[in-house]
Design an enzyme around this catalytic site. Structure first.
Site, PDB file in Angstrom:
ATOM      1  CD  GLN A 137      -2.313  -1.275   2.866  1.00 30.59           C
ATOM      2  OE1 GLN A 137      -3.400  -0.767   3.117  1.00 30.59           O
ATOM      3  NE2 GLN A 137      -1.632  -1.869   3.664  1.00 30.59           N
ATOM      4  CG  HIS A 144      -3.042   2.624  -1.839  1.00 30.22           C
ATOM      5  ND1 HIS A 144      -3.012   2.352  -0.460  1.00 30.22           N
ATOM      6  CD2 HIS A 144      -4.238   1.983  -2.387  1.00 30.22           C
ATOM      7  CE1 HIS A 144      -4.001   1.604  -0.257  1.00 30.22           C
ATOM      8  NE2 HIS A 144      -4.706   1.437  -1.180  1.00 30.22           N
TER       9      HIS A 144
HETATM   10  P1  NAD Z   1      -1.288   3.103   8.644  1.00 32.95           P
HETATM   11  O1  NAD Z   1      -0.730   4.581   8.854  1.00 32.95           O
HETATM   12  O2  NAD Z   1      -2.656   2.967   8.744  1.00 32.95           O
HETATM   13  O3  NAD Z   1      -1.005   2.221   9.707  1.00 32.95           O
HETATM   14  C1  NAD Z   1       0.530   1.988  10.063  1.00 32.95           C
HETATM   15  C2  NAD Z   1       0.639   0.670  10.935  1.00 32.95           C
HETATM   16  O4  NAD Z   1       1.873   0.389  11.134  1.00 32.95           O
HETATM   17  C3  NAD Z   1       0.108   0.782  12.136  1.00 32.95           C
HETATM   18  O5  NAD Z   1      -0.768  -0.658  12.357  1.00 32.95           O
HETATM   19  C4  NAD Z   1       1.039   0.695  13.202  1.00 32.95           C
HETATM   20  O6  NAD Z   1       0.708  -0.082  14.215  1.00 32.95           O
HETATM   21  C5  NAD Z   1       2.119   0.036  12.377  1.00 32.95           C
HETATM   22  N1  NAD Z   1       3.446   0.210  12.582  1.00 32.95           N
HETATM   23  C6  NAD Z   1       4.104   1.448  13.176  1.00 32.95           C
HETATM   24  N2  NAD Z   1       5.457   1.368  13.094  1.00 32.95           N
HETATM   25  C7  NAD Z   1       5.796   0.105  13.124  1.00 32.95           C
HETATM   26  C8  NAD Z   1       6.953  -0.458  12.996  1.00 32.95           C
HETATM   27  N3  NAD Z   1       8.096   0.017  13.201  1.00 32.95           N
HETATM   28  N4  NAD Z   1       6.960  -1.883  12.735  1.00 32.95           N
HETATM   29  C9  NAD Z   1       5.859  -2.516  12.320  1.00 32.95           C
HETATM   30  N5  NAD Z   1       4.503  -1.887  12.485  1.00 32.95           N
HETATM   31  C10 NAD Z   1       4.626  -0.613  12.685  1.00 32.95           C
HETATM   32  O7  NAD Z   1      -0.959   2.592   7.302  1.00 32.95           O
HETATM   33  P2  NAD Z   1      -1.223   1.745   6.077  1.00 32.95           P
HETATM   34  O8  NAD Z   1      -2.103   0.357   6.900  1.00 32.95           O
HETATM   35  O9  NAD Z   1      -0.291   1.266   5.321  1.00 32.95           O
HETATM   36  O10 NAD Z   1      -2.508   2.320   5.505  1.00 32.95           O
HETATM   37  C11 NAD Z   1      -2.808   3.768   5.166  1.00 32.95           C
HETATM   38  C12 NAD Z   1      -2.311   4.418   3.935  1.00 32.95           C
HETATM   39  O11 NAD Z   1      -1.359   5.094   4.077  1.00 32.95           O
HETATM   40  C13 NAD Z   1      -2.012   3.455   2.782  1.00 32.95           C
HETATM   41  O12 NAD Z   1      -3.073   3.760   1.658  1.00 32.95           O
HETATM   42  C14 NAD Z   1      -0.655   3.910   2.062  1.00 32.95           C
HETATM   43  O13 NAD Z   1      -0.491   4.241   0.801  1.00 32.95           O
HETATM   44  C15 NAD Z   1      -0.345   5.169   2.804  1.00 32.95           C
HETATM   45  N6  NAD Z   1       0.745   5.615   3.543  1.00 32.95           N
HETATM   46  C16 NAD Z   1       2.125   5.269   2.829  1.00 32.95           C
HETATM   47  C17 NAD Z   1       3.351   5.588   3.326  1.00 32.95           C
HETATM   48  C18 NAD Z   1       4.579   5.200   2.500  1.00 32.95           C
HETATM   49  O14 NAD Z   1       4.570   5.053   1.405  1.00 32.95           O
HETATM   50  N7  NAD Z   1       5.616   4.708   3.439  1.00 32.95           N
HETATM   51  C19 NAD Z   1       3.398   6.579   4.281  1.00 32.95           C
HETATM   52  C20 NAD Z   1       2.147   6.808   5.043  1.00 32.95           C
HETATM   53  C21 NAD Z   1       1.000   6.262   4.639  1.00 32.95           C
END
Ligand code: NAD
Ligand code: ZN
Length: 251
Positions: free
Chosen positions: A98, A116
């Site tokens: 995602q 995404h």
């Molecule tokens: P989310 O932000 O909803 O959830 C993040 C999850 O990661 C939570 O369940 C949290 O408990 C967990 N988490 C946090 N730190 C962690 C670690 N060190 N190790 C393991 N788990 C950890 O993100 P999502 O579920 O991906 O969904 C939301 C949307 O956010 C997606 O559509 C995505 O496209 C987008 N997004 C992407 C990025 C990226 O590309 N890096 C960053 C932010 C959001």
């Protein structure tokens, strides 16, 4: 617990990984939800919807350029690198993500399905123009530009090629992901809150078809009720230990 997960992975015929923002947290990329998450600073409806872009493209581009800068400076962490190694070993068949940060590609994974979009891709809000700024070598120039980005073909506004709230997911990617989920006998879910649909269906599809679910997360979430093994902790640390155990079992 971790032994059980290692056994499932070592024996898997068709392992897939399903990842979310949490896998990139240790690379310094902020997640959306949870403490320090982006939604604490920005309101979804102001930066990540088609209406927001129509209303205030400047604010939306400011938000996405800020994220592009952060992601550009980020390096894959142990969790991304472990997934690349599992693919090299022939165990992992695909990563369904995602995330838009490109870190799975940076880590060396080959079969990646981005549900995404990708932060480095821009597309015309009007015609079919699309560009990958990394491939065209234009990331720095694009970030430095003060004016709103315009399409070189038709001069309309360019927009990020990411999926906004209220938009549908790319059809080809979604159906490929669902097919992989049906085939898979083990789905490794890493760092996702499991709250964004339809992406969050993926582990449910694997489970429905008799596969096992391994979840790695610092907290429980929407996938946890169907997880056969839940490994609480940071993705990088857990995945490193898990890989070590998988290698021992395959010796
Ligand atoms: P989310 O932000 O909803 O959830 C993040 C999850 O990661 C939570 O369940 C949290 O408990 C967990 N988490 C946090 N730190 C962690 C670690 N060190 N190790 C393991 N788990 C950890 O993100 P999502 O579920 O991906 O969904 C939301 C949307 O956010 C997606 O559509 C995505 O496209 C987008 N997004 C992407 C990025 C990226 O590309 N890096 C960053 C932010 C959001
Ligand atoms: Zn155009």
């Amino acid at each position: 617990m971790i032994e059980e997960a290692a056994k499932l992975i070592a024996k898997a015929k068709f392992l897939i990984a399903f990842t979310g923002a949490g896998i990139s947290a240790e690379s310094g990329v902020p997640t959306f939800r949870g403490s320090g998450g982006l939604w604490e600073k920005y309101r979804i409806e102001e930066v990540a919807t088609p209406e927001a872009f129509r209303r205030n493209p400047k604010l939306v581009w400011e938000f996405y350029k800020m994220r592009m800068r952060k992601m550009k400076d980020a390096k894959p962490n142990k969790a991304h690198l472990t997934l690349a190694e599992l693919e090299d070993m022939g165990i992992l068949k695909a990563v369904i993500t995602q995330n838009i940060d490109d870190l799975h590609r940076e880590a060396g994974n080959k079969r990646i399905i981005e549900l995404h979009g990708n932060i480095y891709r821009v597309k015309c809000s009007y015609c079919d123009y699309i560009e990958n700024l990394k491939e065209s070598g234009r990331v720095e120039r694009f970030l430095a530009e003060k004016e709103l980005p315009k399409c070189p073909k038709c001069s309309n506004l360019l927009r990020p090629d990411v999926v906004w709230f209220g938009e549908s997911l790319p059809e080809k990617e979604l159906s490929e992901a669902f097919n992989l989920a049906r085939r898979s006998d083990v789905c490794l879910v890493i760092g996702t809150s499991g709250q964004v649909y339809p992406a969050a269906y993926i582990p449910y599809i694997t489970k429905e078809h008799g596969g096992y679910i391994i979840e790695v997360n610092v907290n429980e979430g929407g996938i946890t009720p169907i997880a056969d093994v839940f490994l609480r902790g940071k993705a990088g640390e857990i995945m490193e230990e898990l890989l070590k155990k998988v290698k021992e079992l395959r010796k």
